[in-house]
Design a protein around this motif. Structure first.
Motif, mmCIF file in Angstrom:
data_model
loop_
_atom_site.group_PDB
_atom_site.id
_atom_site.type_symbol
_atom_site.label_atom_id
_atom_site.label_comp_id
_atom_site.label_asym_id
_atom_site.label_seq_id
_atom_site.Cartn_x
_atom_site.Cartn_y
_atom_site.Cartn_z
ATOM 1 N N ARG A 267 13.672 -70.242 -11.390
ATOM 2 C CA ARG A 267 14.859 -71.056 -11.131
ATOM 3 C C ARG A 267 15.290 -71.803 -12.386
ATOM 4 O O ARG A 267 14.489 -72.100 -13.264
ATOM 5 C CB ARG A 267 14.566 -72.068 -10.038
ATOM 6 C CG ARG A 267 14.336 -71.423 -8.707
ATOM 7 C CD ARG A 267 14.115 -72.463 -7.663
ATOM 8 N NE ARG A 267 13.935 -71.809 -6.383
ATOM 9 C CZ ARG A 267 14.137 -72.393 -5.238
ATOM 10 N NH1 ARG A 267 14.510 -73.651 -5.202
ATOM 11 N NH2 ARG A 267 13.957 -71.753 -4.117
ATOM 12 N N LEU A 268 16.568 -72.137 -12.388
ATOM 13 C CA LEU A 268 17.094 -72.935 -13.495
ATOM 14 C C LEU A 268 16.660 -74.387 -13.324
ATOM 15 O O LEU A 268 16.601 -74.893 -12.201
ATOM 16 C CB LEU A 268 18.623 -72.876 -13.504
ATOM 17 C CG LEU A 268 19.256 -71.553 -13.904
ATOM 18 C CD1 LEU A 268 20.767 -71.645 -13.746
ATOM 19 C CD2 LEU A 268 18.908 -71.183 -15.319
ATOM 20 N N PRO A 269 16.395 -75.078 -14.415
ATOM 21 C CA PRO A 269 16.083 -76.514 -14.323
ATOM 22 C C PRO A 269 17.284 -77.293 -13.769
ATOM 23 O O PRO A 269 18.431 -76.874 -13.905
ATOM 24 C CB PRO A 269 15.799 -76.911 -15.772
ATOM 25 C CG PRO A 269 15.535 -75.640 -16.497
ATOM 26 C CD PRO A 269 16.281 -74.568 -15.776
ATOM 27 N N PHE A 270 17.012 -78.431 -13.139
ATOM 28 C CA PHE A 270 18.072 -79.230 -12.526
ATOM 29 C C PHE A 270 19.129 -79.675 -13.525
ATOM 30 O O PHE A 270 20.314 -79.690 -13.212
ATOM 31 C CB PHE A 270 17.489 -80.451 -11.811
ATOM 32 C CG PHE A 270 16.802 -80.099 -10.529
ATOM 33 C CD1 PHE A 270 17.516 -79.618 -9.442
ATOM 34 C CD2 PHE A 270 15.432 -80.243 -10.422
ATOM 35 C CE1 PHE A 270 16.879 -79.281 -8.265
ATOM 36 C CE2 PHE A 270 14.785 -79.904 -9.242
ATOM 37 C CZ PHE A 270 15.515 -79.429 -8.159
ATOM 38 N N ASP A 271 18.707 -80.045 -14.736
ATOM 39 C CA ASP A 271 19.700 -80.493 -15.717
ATOM 40 C C ASP A 271 20.651 -79.357 -16.096
ATOM 41 O O ASP A 271 21.839 -79.584 -16.332
ATOM 42 C CB ASP A 271 19.040 -81.106 -16.955
ATOM 43 C CG ASP A 271 18.044 -80.178 -17.639
ATOM 44 O OD1 ASP A 271 17.547 -79.251 -16.976
ATOM 45 O OD2 ASP A 271 17.772 -80.383 -18.837
ATOM 46 N N VAL A 272 20.151 -78.120 -16.103
ATOM 47 C CA VAL A 272 21.013 -76.967 -16.403
ATOM 48 C C VAL A 272 21.966 -76.722 -15.240
ATOM 49 O O VAL A 272 23.160 -76.482 -15.440
ATOM 50 C CB VAL A 272 20.174 -75.704 -16.704
ATOM 51 C CG1 VAL A 272 21.067 -74.492 -16.892
ATOM 52 C CG2 VAL A 272 19.301 -75.925 -17.923
ATOM 53 N N LYS A 273 21.451 -76.816 -14.016
ATOM 54 C CA LYS A 273 22.322 -76.662 -12.844
ATOM 55 C C LYS A 273 23.419 -77.724 -12.838
ATOM 56 O O LYS A 273 24.579 -77.428 -12.538
ATOM 57 C CB LYS A 273 21.514 -76.756 -11.556
ATOM 58 C CG LYS A 273 20.739 -75.524 -11.231
ATOM 59 C CD LYS A 273 20.061 -75.690 -9.886
ATOM 60 C CE LYS A 273 19.510 -74.380 -9.411
ATOM 61 N NZ LYS A 273 18.930 -74.498 -8.076
ATOM 62 N N ASN A 274 23.053 -78.946 -13.146
ATOM 63 C CA ASN A 274 24.052 -80.033 -13.203
ATOM 64 C C ASN A 274 25.081 -79.785 -14.294
ATOM 65 O O ASN A 274 26.265 -80.080 -14.122
ATOM 66 C CB ASN A 274 23.361 -81.384 -13.412
ATOM 67 C CG ASN A 274 22.570 -81.810 -12.203
ATOM 68 O OD1 ASN A 274 22.828 -81.365 -11.081
ATOM 69 N ND2 ASN A 274 21.581 -82.655 -12.414
ATOM 70 N N TRP A 275 24.627 -79.241 -15.415
ATOM 71 C CA TRP A 275 25.544 -78.925 -16.507
ATOM 72 C C TRP A 275 26.551 -77.861 -16.057
ATOM 73 O O TRP A 275 27.746 -77.976 -16.305
ATOM 74 C CB TRP A 275 24.739 -78.443 -17.719
ATOM 75 C CG TRP A 275 25.556 -78.148 -18.925
ATOM 76 C CD1 TRP A 275 25.937 -79.028 -19.896
ATOM 77 C CD2 TRP A 275 26.120 -76.877 -19.291
ATOM 78 N NE1 TRP A 275 26.683 -78.377 -20.846
ATOM 79 C CE2 TRP A 275 26.821 -77.062 -20.500
ATOM 80 C CE3 TRP A 275 26.096 -75.620 -18.723
ATOM 81 C CZ2 TRP A 275 27.481 -76.028 -21.142
ATOM 82 C CZ3 TRP A 275 26.760 -74.588 -19.360
ATOM 83 C CH2 TRP A 275 27.443 -74.802 -20.552
ATOM 84 N N ILE A 276 26.042 -76.827 -15.371
ATOM 85 C CA ILE A 276 26.922 -75.769 -14.857
ATOM 86 C C ILE A 276 27.918 -76.361 -13.869
ATOM 87 O O ILE A 276 29.119 -76.090 -13.942
ATOM 88 C CB ILE A 276 26.097 -74.639 -14.196
ATOM 89 C CG1 ILE A 276 25.285 -73.883 -15.244
ATOM 90 C CG2 ILE A 276 27.009 -73.681 -13.435
ATOM 91 C CD1 ILE A 276 24.276 -72.910 -14.653
ATOM 92 N N GLU A 277 27.421 -77.183 -12.949
ATOM 93 C CA GLU A 277 28.282 -77.798 -11.931
ATOM 94 C C GLU A 277 29.379 -78.642 -12.578
ATOM 95 O O GLU A 277 30.531 -78.592 -12.154
ATOM 96 C CB GLU A 277 27.416 -78.660 -11.008
ATOM 97 C CG GLU A 277 28.145 -79.173 -9.801
ATOM 98 C CD GLU A 277 27.215 -79.906 -8.860
ATOM 99 O OE1 GLU A 277 27.636 -80.955 -8.345
ATOM 100 O OE2 GLU A 277 26.085 -79.432 -8.641
ATOM 101 N N LYS A 278 29.024 -79.386 -13.596
ATOM 102 C CA LYS A 278 30.006 -80.228 -14.299
ATOM 103 C C LYS A 278 31.134 -79.377 -14.883
ATOM 104 O O LYS A 278 32.314 -79.709 -14.758
ATOM 105 C CB LYS A 278 29.303 -81.015 -15.408
ATOM 106 C CG LYS A 278 30.222 -81.839 -16.270
ATOM 107 C CD LYS A 278 29.446 -82.490 -17.410
ATOM 108 C CE LYS A 278 30.380 -82.701 -18.565
ATOM 109 N NZ LYS A 278 29.765 -82.544 -19.847
ATOM 110 N N HIS A 279 30.781 -78.266 -15.500
ATOM 111 C CA HIS A 279 31.795 -77.416 -16.128
ATOM 112 C C HIS A 279 32.611 -76.638 -15.099
ATOM 113 O O HIS A 279 33.792 -76.365 -15.328
ATOM 114 C CB HIS A 279 31.150 -76.494 -17.163
ATOM 115 C CG HIS A 279 30.700 -77.254 -18.376
ATOM 116 N ND1 HIS A 279 31.569 -77.756 -19.311
ATOM 117 C CD2 HIS A 279 29.474 -77.642 -18.775
ATOM 118 C CE1 HIS A 279 30.909 -78.403 -20.245
ATOM 119 N NE2 HIS A 279 29.627 -78.356 -19.935
ATOM 120 N N VAL A 280 32.018 -76.299 -13.964
ATOM 121 C CA VAL A 280 32.780 -75.656 -12.890
ATOM 122 C C VAL A 280 33.782 -76.650 -12.314
ATOM 123 O O VAL A 280 34.924 -76.298 -12.026
ATOM 124 C CB VAL A 280 31.826 -75.101 -11.803
ATOM 125 C CG1 VAL A 280 32.588 -74.719 -10.545
ATOM 126 C CG2 VAL A 280 31.068 -73.900 -12.341
#
Length: 139
Positions: free
Chosen positions: A21-34
């Motif tokens: 799985r992706l780390p939470f900070d990476v998921k949050n980064w993706i979510e921010k850009h989406v």
């Protein structure tokens, strides 16, 4: 010190790394850009590592191949971005978790705004009555 044993898999193998799985900070980064309405192409440009960063990564591998710290940018794939975009669109468009109630909610919203809809939601008892009436007409 404790030497951790991994039975049946190698945590440094390419397959295990891909499936983790992706780390939470990476998921949050993706979510921010989406949320900023960036698609895969826009996000992919932000994920590019500089030559200096790639050299650091390659040097770490040369020093100790068993301690692999993969840069987060290399772990993000197209499907990670697409999944986040789909989730955002679902959250925006769904008014209820069940399709029937969600559709009814959208019909109500459109009617409140003065729009006409092409269909009404029929509940189960009405559908049964119509089906039975149709069967009687055929007999």
């Amino acid at each position: 010190t404790y030497n951790w044993m991994h039975d049946g898999h190698n945590p440094f193998s390419e397959q295990d790394i891909k499936e983790s799985r992706l780390p939470f900070d990476v998921k949050n980064w993706i979510e921010k850009h989406v949320e900023e309405k960036k698609d895969w192409r826009g996000t992919k440009d932000l994920l590019q590592l500089s030559n200096e960063e790639m050299n650091e990564f390659e040097n770490e591998i040369d020093v100790d191949p068993n301690v692999l710290k993969i840069p987060a940018a290399l772990r993000v794939h197209r499907h990670d971005i697409v999944n986040q975009i789909q989730q955002r669109l679902n959250n925006i468009s769904r008014k209820h978790r069940f399709d029937k109630q969600s559709t009814q909610a959208w019909i109500d919203i459109l009617k409140e705004k003065g729009y006409d809809t092409l269909f009404d939601i029929i509940n189960a008892s009405e559908a049964d009555e119509k089906a039975n009436g149709f069967k009687k007409e055929l007999l």
